[in-house]
Scaffold this motif. Structure first.
Motif, short mmCIF file in Angstrom:
data_model
loop_
_atom_site.label_atom_id
_atom_site.label_comp_id
_atom_site.label_asym_id
_atom_site.label_seq_id
_atom_site.Cartn_x
_atom_site.Cartn_y
_atom_site.Cartn_z
N ILE A 115 11.55 9.75 -12.91
CA ILE A 115 11.20 10.94 -12.31
C ILE A 115 12.08 12.25 -12.66
CG2 ILE A 115 12.37 10.52 -9.85
CD1 ILE A 115 9.64 11.35 -8.75
N GLY A 116 13.40 12.04 -12.56
CA GLY A 116 14.15 13.33 -13.08
C GLY A 116 14.13 13.46 -14.28
N LEU A 117 13.76 12.96 -15.36
CA LEU A 117 13.92 12.95 -16.63
C LEU A 117 12.60 14.09 -17.33
CD1 LEU A 117 14.42 9.30 -18.09
CD2 LEU A 117 16.18 11.29 -17.79
N THR A 118 13.33 14.57 -18.33
CA THR A 118 12.10 15.52 -18.84
C THR A 118 11.43 14.82 -20.04
OG1 THR A 118 13.86 16.57 -20.33
CG2 THR A 118 13.46 17.60 -18.35
N LYS A 119 10.36 15.25 -20.26
CA LYS A 119 9.76 14.72 -21.48
C LYS A 119 10.64 14.80 -22.90
CE LYS A 119 4.74 15.51 -21.10
NZ LYS A 119 3.66 16.12 -21.45
N GLU A 120 11.32 16.12 -22.96
CA GLU A 120 12.25 16.66 -24.19
C GLU A 120 13.16 15.23 -24.34
OE1 GLU A 120 11.29 18.76 -21.81
OE2 GLU A 120 9.68 19.38 -23.12
N LEU A 136 6.21 10.76 -15.25
CA LEU A 136 5.78 9.57 -14.95
C LEU A 136 4.18 9.07 -14.97
CD1 LEU A 136 7.82 8.87 -11.60
CD2 LEU A 136 7.96 7.60 -13.68
N ARG A 137 3.61 10.33 -15.36
CA ARG A 137 2.35 10.02 -15.56
C ARG A 137 1.85 9.53 -17.03
NH1 ARG A 137 0.11 15.62 -16.32
NH2 ARG A 137 1.23 15.81 -14.56
N LEU A 150 0.86 -1.22 0.06
CA LEU A 150 -0.01 0.04 0.13
C LEU A 150 0.96 1.13 -0.01
CD1 LEU A 150 -2.79 -1.04 2.59
CD2 LEU A 150 -3.07 -0.79 0.02
N LYS A 151 1.91 1.18 0.71
CA LYS A 151 2.64 2.28 0.85
C LYS A 151 3.47 2.48 -0.57
CE LYS A 151 6.71 3.83 3.40
NZ LYS A 151 8.02 3.53 4.09
N ALA A 152 4.05 1.57 -1.26
CA ALA A 152 4.35 1.58 -2.60
C ALA A 152 3.69 2.25 -3.76
CB ALA A 152 4.89 0.13 -3.06
N GLU A 153 2.37 1.69 -3.45
CA GLU A 153 1.28 2.13 -4.43
C GLU A 153 0.82 3.45 -4.18
OE1 GLU A 153 -2.56 0.05 -3.85
OE2 GLU A 153 -2.61 -0.55 -6.03
N GLU A 154 0.82 4.03 -2.93
CA GLU A 154 0.49 5.36 -2.51
C GLU A 154 1.74 6.35 -3.17
OE1 GLU A 154 -0.28 5.94 1.63
OE2 GLU A 154 0.57 7.74 1.50
N LEU A 155 2.93 5.69 -3.12
CA LEU A 155 4.07 6.53 -3.86
C LEU A 155 3.64 6.50 -5.40
CD1 LEU A 155 6.97 7.92 -3.14
CD2 LEU A 155 7.87 5.69 -3.74
N PHE A 156 3.57 5.59 -5.78
CA PHE A 156 3.23 5.25 -7.37
C PHE A 156 2.21 6.41 -7.88
CE2 PHE A 156 0.79 3.40 -10.91
CZ PHE A 156 1.76 3.64 -11.78
N SER A 157 0.99 6.25 -6.96
CA SER A 157 -0.10 7.16 -7.52
C SER A 157 0.11 8.59 -7.19
CB SER A 157 -1.46 6.80 -6.77
OG SER A 157 -1.55 6.21 -5.81
N GLN A 158 0.80 8.92 -6.33
CA GLN A 158 1.23 10.28 -6.17
C GLN A 158 1.99 10.93 -7.03
OE1 GLN A 158 -0.15 11.98 -3.21
NE2 GLN A 158 0.61 13.69 -4.51
#
Ligand SMILES: [Fe+2]
Ligand SMILES: [Fe+2]
Length: 214
Positions: A64-69, A24-25, A8-16
């Motif tokens: 998470i640290g990457l840009t879309k570009e 990540l979206r 649940l903790k991992a899932e919460e981090l993931f959805s956040q």
């Protein structure tokens, strides 16, 4: 912490994170599908547990640290950009180890881009030196990327048959060939809907993967 609470903790981090972070979206449904494929493949080879479930859900969290570009660059990726993208396995490993305190799952995340022939990253591990769970996530990740996920970036996709042929072509070079055979068995059981009817939502994913008899 009990394993249920850990997930649940991992899932919460993931959805956040998949809500707040624009990169990540983009990977949210890819990550959910890779988790479901990995759970079933893990069950088929007898190594399923919560660490595999969490690692497969969070396998790309290091992006998470990457840009879309950089990540979605249509032109050829430069060497430095490629190195930055590759760092996501190591960053993901750090997040699972340090933020979630899950050292075993962290290793599975670290290993998901290793190759059977030792030409993968980040460590260039070979064969069974790569964790079984890392090899499982690698196959499920490649299959989903080839067949469904590329669609999100307007790139052409392969049919399931073509993607399976590609996995087989890369058996014992990129992938563990024994796991590719098991993955083929899984595809025969699963009966995936045709890619055009895939919808990016959770009920769709639940209905496709709600297969209990493995
Ligand atoms: Fe990845
Ligand atoms: Fe991925």
């Amino acid at each position: 912490m009990k394993s249920e609470e850990l997930f649940l903790k991992a899932e919460e981090l993931f959805s956040q994170i998949s809500q707040d972070n624009e990169v990540l979206r983009l990977f949210k449904y890819h990550s959910l599908r890779v988790m479901n494929f990995s759970i079933l493949l893990g069950k088929m080879v007898g190594c399923y547990d919560d660490d595999l479930k969490i690692a497969s859900l969070l396998h790309d969290i290091g992006k998470i640290g990457l840009t879309k570009e950089i990540l979605l660059k249509p032109s050829k990726i430069e060497d430095l950009e490629y190195q930055i993208i590759q760092a996501h396995s190591t960053i993901g490993n750090n997040i699972l180890r340090k933020t979630l305190n899950l050292p075993r799952a962290a290793v599975f995340v670290r290993d998901h881009h290793e190759r059977w022939d030792g030409k993968g990253y980040p460590r260039g591990l070979e064969g069974e030196d790569i964790t079984l769970q890392g090899r499982i996530i690698g196959i499920c990740d490649a299959f989903d990327t080839m067949t469904i996920d590329r669609r999100s970036y307007n790139q052409s996709i392969l049919t399931y048959e073509e993607a399976l042929r590609e996995l087989k072509r890369c058996s014992w070079s990129q992938f563990d060939g024994r796991l590719v055979d098991k993955f083929e068995d899984l595809l025969n059981i699963l009966k995936l809907p045709c890619p055009e009817t895939w919808k990016e939502n959770e009920p769709m994913i639940r209905s496709v993967f709600s297969f209990e008899n493995i």
